[in-house]
Design an enzyme around this catalytic site. Structure first.
Site, short mmCIF file in Angstrom:
data_model
loop_
_atom_site.label_atom_id
_atom_site.label_comp_id
_atom_site.label_asym_id
_atom_site.label_seq_id
_atom_site.Cartn_x
_atom_site.Cartn_y
_atom_site.Cartn_z
N CYS A 4 0.84 -1.20 0.15
CA CYS A 4 0.16 -0.02 -0.01
C CYS A 4 0.82 1.23 0.00
CB CYS A 4 -0.86 0.06 1.32
SG CYS A 4 -1.76 1.54 1.49
N CYS A 7 0.37 3.44 3.09
CA CYS A 7 1.13 2.98 4.35
C CYS A 7 2.68 3.28 4.28
CB CYS A 7 0.95 1.39 4.52
SG CYS A 7 -0.76 0.91 4.96
N HIS A 97 -6.50 2.73 0.17
CA HIS A 97 -6.16 3.22 1.87
C HIS A 97 -7.06 4.72 1.92
CE1 HIS A 97 -2.95 3.82 5.11
NE2 HIS A 97 -4.01 4.77 5.24
N HIS A 99 -8.95 7.90 2.03
CA HIS A 99 -7.99 9.03 2.27
C HIS A 99 -9.26 10.13 1.82
CE1 HIS A 99 -7.87 7.36 -1.76
NE2 HIS A 99 -8.19 8.81 -2.13
P1 AMP Z 1 -8.69 8.44 -5.42
O1 AMP Z 1 -9.25 8.51 -6.72
O2 AMP Z 1 -9.79 9.22 -4.49
O3 AMP Z 1 -8.55 7.14 -4.68
O4 AMP Z 1 -7.46 9.54 -5.20
C1 AMP Z 1 -6.23 8.71 -5.17
C2 AMP Z 1 -5.16 9.98 -5.05
O5 AMP Z 1 -3.91 9.65 -4.77
C3 AMP Z 1 -5.06 10.53 -6.57
O6 AMP Z 1 -5.32 12.09 -6.69
C4 AMP Z 1 -3.68 10.40 -6.78
O7 AMP Z 1 -2.99 11.41 -7.33
C5 AMP Z 1 -2.91 10.39 -5.38
N1 AMP Z 1 -1.86 9.65 -5.09
C6 AMP Z 1 -1.40 8.47 -5.49
N2 AMP Z 1 -0.10 8.14 -5.23
C7 AMP Z 1 0.32 9.10 -4.50
C8 AMP Z 1 1.48 9.53 -3.81
N3 AMP Z 1 2.58 8.57 -3.79
N4 AMP Z 1 1.81 10.68 -3.06
C9 AMP Z 1 0.68 11.52 -2.93
N5 AMP Z 1 -0.43 11.34 -3.80
C10 AMP Z 1 -0.77 10.14 -4.36
ZN ZN Z 2 -2.51 1.38 3.48
#
Ligand code: AMP
Ligand code: ZN
Length: 133
Positions: A4, A7, A97, A99
């Site tokens: 993940c 994580c 995860h 958010h």
């Molecule tokens: P969701 O579509 O709501 O699941 O959004 C996932 C979000 O996580 C997207 O806006 C991605 O740009 C963001 N994301 C994915 N990997 C990373 C990362 N390593 N650091 C920061 N944001 C990330």
């Molecule tokens: Zn996680």
């Protein structure tokens, strides 16, 4: 949760641009920002989404959402934000995860969230509510 990415951010194995953290939650800049200071707030413990997170940890995460928004308001003068959570693949969740997105908004930012609305469904609202009984 070994694979993940969030994580890994929490335990320092993956890079992130940290905005704020406390014992329970972590806030960092989204790597694909839609506006400046587009931020993600996550619990430090792994939960997939709104369906499995405990009420306590959800409150902990929302408390950090409030702290970050207050910080942005006081330091940056940000007065318009969208707080967004997608839970489940069919609800367009991409990272599993949980958010919460904090997306600062302002006139002319060329961003838009558009819903298709169905006013004609008023007539079936009572039937919908009956399904909860
Ligand atoms: P969701 O579509 O709501 O699941 O959004 C996932 C979000 O996580 C997207 O806006 C991605 O740009 C963001 N994301 C994915 N990997 C990373 C990362 N390593 N650091 C920061 N944001 C990330
Ligand atoms: Zn996680």
């Amino acid at each position: 949760m070994n694979d993940c990415i969030f994580c890994k951010i929490v335990n320092g194995e993956a890079k992130s641009w940290k905005v704020y953290e406390d014992e329970h939650a972590h806030a960092f800049l989204d790597i694909n920002p839609v506006n400046e200071f587009h931020t993600l707030v996550i619990p430090k413990q792994h939960y997939e989404n709104i369906f499995d997170i405990t009420e306590n940890d959800l409150l902990n995460v929302m408390s950090v959402v409030k702290k970050v928004v207050t910080l942005y308001n006081e330091k940056l003068g940000i007065k318009h934000v969208q707080i967004i959570n997608s839970s489940g693949s069919e609800a367009q969740q991409d990272v599993f995860h949980i958010h919460f997105h904090i997306v600062p908004r302002y006139n002319g930012d060329n961003q838009d969230i558009k819903w298709i609305t169905h006013k004609e469904w008023h007539e079936k609202f009572n039937d919908l509510l009956n399904k909860l009984k």
